[in-house]
Scaffold this motif. Structure first.
Motif, mmCIF file in Angstrom:
data_model
loop_
_atom_site.group_PDB
_atom_site.id
_atom_site.type_symbol
_atom_site.label_atom_id
_atom_site.label_comp_id
_atom_site.label_asym_id
_atom_site.label_seq_id
_atom_site.Cartn_x
_atom_site.Cartn_y
_atom_site.Cartn_z
ATOM 1 N N MET A 170 33.118 39.347 22.395
ATOM 2 C CA MET A 170 32.409 38.438 21.491
ATOM 3 C C MET A 170 33.338 37.861 20.432
ATOM 4 S SD MET A 170 29.441 37.774 22.486
ATOM 5 C CE MET A 170 29.021 36.864 21.000
ATOM 6 N N GLN A 171 34.387 38.592 20.059
ATOM 7 C CA GLN A 171 35.373 38.031 19.134
ATOM 8 C C GLN A 171 36.023 36.799 19.731
ATOM 9 O OE1 GLN A 171 38.155 41.107 17.992
ATOM 10 N NE2 GLN A 171 36.531 42.444 17.265
ATOM 11 N N ARG A 172 36.363 36.871 21.008
ATOM 12 C CA ARG A 172 36.960 35.707 21.677
ATOM 13 C C ARG A 172 35.977 34.551 21.754
ATOM 14 N NH1 ARG A 172 39.285 39.975 24.747
ATOM 15 N NH2 ARG A 172 37.588 39.936 26.261
ATOM 16 N N VAL A 173 34.702 34.879 22.025
ATOM 17 C CA VAL A 173 33.669 33.839 22.078
ATOM 18 C C VAL A 173 33.514 33.170 20.721
ATOM 19 C CG1 VAL A 173 31.178 33.445 22.367
ATOM 20 C CG2 VAL A 173 32.403 34.904 23.991
ATOM 21 N N LEU A 174 33.459 33.964 19.673
ATOM 22 C CA LEU A 174 33.293 33.421 18.321
ATOM 23 C C LEU A 174 34.423 32.467 17.956
ATOM 24 C CD1 LEU A 174 32.142 36.490 16.197
ATOM 25 C CD2 LEU A 174 30.876 34.371 16.519
ATOM 26 N N LYS A 175 35.654 32.904 18.192
ATOM 27 C CA LYS A 175 36.794 32.075 17.820
ATOM 28 C C LYS A 175 36.797 30.769 18.600
ATOM 29 C CE LYS A 175 40.463 31.317 15.422
ATOM 30 N NZ LYS A 175 40.351 31.067 13.973
ATOM 31 N N GLN A 176 36.474 30.831 19.895
ATOM 32 C CA GLN A 176 36.460 29.615 20.706
ATOM 33 C C GLN A 176 35.347 28.680 20.268
ATOM 34 O OE1 GLN A 176 38.939 29.013 23.058
ATOM 35 N NE2 GLN A 176 38.115 26.951 22.758
ATOM 36 N N LEU A 177 34.163 29.228 19.955
ATOM 37 C CA LEU A 177 33.050 28.404 19.486
ATOM 38 C C LEU A 177 33.393 27.704 18.173
ATOM 39 C CD1 LEU A 177 29.950 30.677 20.188
ATOM 40 C CD2 LEU A 177 30.495 28.507 21.302
ATOM 41 N N GLN A 178 34.056 28.449 17.276
ATOM 42 C CA GLN A 178 34.411 27.852 15.993
ATOM 43 C C GLN A 178 35.412 26.720 16.181
ATOM 44 O OE1 GLN A 178 37.370 28.090 13.886
ATOM 45 N NE2 GLN A 178 36.285 26.952 12.293
ATOM 46 N N ARG A 179 36.395 26.922 17.039
ATOM 47 C CA ARG A 179 37.382 25.870 17.297
ATOM 48 C C ARG A 179 36.724 24.645 17.933
ATOM 49 N NH1 ARG A 179 41.825 29.930 20.002
ATOM 50 N NH2 ARG A 179 42.905 30.567 18.089
ATOM 51 N N ASP A 180 35.853 24.883 18.923
ATOM 52 C CA ASP A 180 35.244 23.771 19.645
ATOM 53 C C ASP A 180 34.269 22.981 18.772
ATOM 54 O OD1 ASP A 180 36.662 24.526 21.861
ATOM 55 O OD2 ASP A 180 34.976 25.511 22.863
ATOM 56 N N SER A 181 33.530 23.677 17.915
ATOM 57 C CA SER A 181 32.494 23.026 17.114
ATOM 58 C C SER A 181 33.028 22.400 15.833
ATOM 59 C CB SER A 181 31.402 24.043 16.744
ATOM 60 O OG SER A 181 31.902 25.015 15.834
ATOM 61 N N GLY A 182 34.104 22.994 15.254
ATOM 62 C CA GLY A 182 34.618 22.516 13.976
ATOM 63 C C GLY A 182 33.761 22.905 12.792
ATOM 64 N N ILE A 183 32.723 23.725 13.040
ATOM 65 C CA ILE A 183 31.847 24.186 11.950
ATOM 66 C C ILE A 183 32.589 25.248 11.133
ATOM 67 C CG2 ILE A 183 29.703 25.427 11.411
ATOM 68 C CD1 ILE A 183 28.499 24.178 13.949
ATOM 69 N N THR A 184 32.393 25.248 9.824
ATOM 70 C CA THR A 184 32.967 26.275 8.960
ATOM 71 C C THR A 184 32.228 27.587 9.180
ATOM 72 O OG1 THR A 184 33.527 24.622 7.297
ATOM 73 C CG2 THR A 184 33.474 26.922 6.585
ATOM 74 N N PHE A 185 32.948 28.620 9.586
ATOM 75 C CA PHE A 185 32.372 29.960 9.744
ATOM 76 C C PHE A 185 32.749 30.793 8.522
ATOM 77 C CE2 PHE A 185 31.740 30.773 14.589
ATOM 78 C CZ PHE A 185 31.095 29.560 14.732
ATOM 79 N N VAL A 186 31.763 31.420 7.906
ATOM 80 C CA VAL A 186 32.005 32.407 6.853
ATOM 81 C C VAL A 186 31.521 33.740 7.400
ATOM 82 C CG1 VAL A 186 31.542 33.136 4.488
ATOM 83 C CG2 VAL A 186 31.786 30.703 5.025
ATOM 84 N N TYR A 187 32.464 34.628 7.637
ATOM 85 C CA TYR A 187 32.236 35.846 8.415
ATOM 86 C C TYR A 187 32.301 37.061 7.501
ATOM 87 C CZ TYR A 187 32.692 38.745 12.657
ATOM 88 O OH TYR A 187 32.491 39.637 13.675
ATOM 89 N N ILE A 188 31.239 37.847 7.470
ATOM 90 C CA ILE A 188 31.164 39.034 6.626
ATOM 91 C C ILE A 188 31.397 40.260 7.495
ATOM 92 C CG2 ILE A 188 29.734 40.355 5.021
ATOM 93 C CD1 ILE A 188 30.354 37.515 4.066
ATOM 94 N N THR A 189 32.376 41.089 7.132
ATOM 95 C CA THR A 189 32.658 42.275 7.932
ATOM 96 C C THR A 189 33.359 43.333 7.095
ATOM 97 O OG1 THR A 189 33.755 43.085 9.946
ATOM 98 C CG2 THR A 189 34.876 41.329 8.743
#
Length: 365
Positions: free
Chosen positions: A177-196
């Motif tokens: 899912m980390q790989r999915v998240l990073k690819q989605l963020q790159r493809d969409s250009g949406i700003t991700f704010v990730y809490i962890t």
């Protein structure tokens, strides 16, 4: 992430109090459009409070918040261009997957053709097209997380907030899912704010990281700088493992620990006069037992092996050395195969690998 991109989120002098308790202390933070930005810290550090204030679930006690240039201090959640992905996915159990993803567009009265096209596109983005007619109860945890992401992204928010979204997944699924998240963020250009609270996750995913402790922002920078040049003792100890010692330069500009160990050569990065105390940090993977390279110009002699932890191709060795307490060393398996508890070894490291950190005087450094 292009540093020339405009700022999409500004938090200026933001403080949040709950009665006498201060959850966030005078926070200044700016995030650019298109960033994958992570906020990390231990439980209770304030990272979820920051998320709630960005989303509009909480309002700051003092200070200002601007989203896409718009004052947002007191805007309710539905009037902010922000969506949130929660730990528990929050899918509607009475709707199938297609309808779950379509929901944000339908409440905005989008026409049927737009809804169908956009839902199909987003299900394809998360690799879930074939599951459109299923109910959430028929999906695995990782599949539910993909659907939650598609639903959050379909309305094209300026900011997507992710509140520890992978914490309930097993190790291998988290990595996928980390790989999915990073690819989605790159493809969409949406700003991700990730809490962890997972530092490794933040280091691998993020363009920049903010490190929090007790409501205080400790450092904001790229993963490389956060790891290699921590600004405070807390950051050095929290983001990855580190050996940290307090001491001062003597008249020869040798670092001598407060507990009286042998002097060390270090990079003199700070303006520390002799006798003025500061911290040094040394990562466990920078230490060797028998280096062939003469650049290893520091040696701590007679360190006793007190613990051995096996991690497949690596071992973590804990040693006790006079004046330095317990130190951690990370070695490849072949380098540590013959180590035994109680034996003593000399440890070597380069002065260039020692990081100096000023004592800030902050109780939460």
């Amino acid at each position: 992430m292009d540093s020339s991109n405009p700022v999409v989120l500004e938090m200026e002098s933001v403080t949040k109090k709950y009665g006498a308790y201060t959850a966030i202390r005078s926070l200044d933070l700016s995030i650019r459009r298109g960033e994958f930005f992570s906020i990390v810290g231990p439980s209770g550090c304030g990272k979820t409070t920051i998320l709630k204030m960005i989303a509009g679930f909480e309002y700051p006690t003092t200070g200002s918040i601007r989203i896409a240039g718009k004052p947002s201090d007191r805007l309710p959640p539905h009037k902010r261009s922000v969506n949130t992905v929660f730990q528990n996915y929050a899918l509607f159990p009475h709707m199938n997957i297609f309808d779950n993803v379509a929901y944000p567009l339908r409440i905005r009265k989008a026409d049927k053709a737009t809804v169908h096209r956009s839902v199909t596109e987003h299900l394809e983005m998360v690799g879930m097209t074939q599951h459109a007619s299923k109910s959430p109860q028929q999906l695995s945890g990782g599949q539910k997380q993909r659907i939650a992401l598609a639903r959050a992204m379909i309305a094209r928010p300026d900011i997507l907030l992710l509140d520890e979204p992978l914490s309930a997944l097993d190790f291998h699924l988290r990595q996928e899912m980390q790989r999915v998240l990073k690819q989605l963020q790159r493809d969409s250009g949406i700003t991700f704010v990730y809490i962890t609270h997972d530092q490794g996750e933040a280091l691998s995913l993020s363009d920049r990281i903010a490190v929090m402790n007790h409501g205080v922002l400790q450092q904001v920078d790229t993963p490389s700088v956060i790891y290699r040049k921590p600004a405070t003792k807390f950051v050095a100890g929290f983001v990855g493992k580190s050996n940290i010692w307090r001491g001062a330069f003597d008249a020869r500009r040798m670092f001598v620990p407060s507990s009286g160990g042998a002097g060390l050569r270090i990079r003199d990065e700070g303006e520390f006069p002799a006798g003025s105390e500061f911290y040094i940090s040394l990562r466990p993977d920078k230490i060797r037992f028998d280096p062939k390279d003469e650049s290893y110009d520091n040696c701590i002699r007679g360190a006793a092996v007190v613990d051995l932890a096996y991690y497949g191709s690596e071992r973590e060795v804990a040693l006790s050395a006079e004046g330095y307490g317990t130190m951690l060393v990370k070695l490849h398996e072949h380098e540590s195969a013959h180590l035994r508890l109680g034996e003593t070894r000399d440890v070597y490291f380069r002065s260039d690998d020692v990081i100096s950190i000023p004592i800030s005087g902050d109780a939460y450094e």
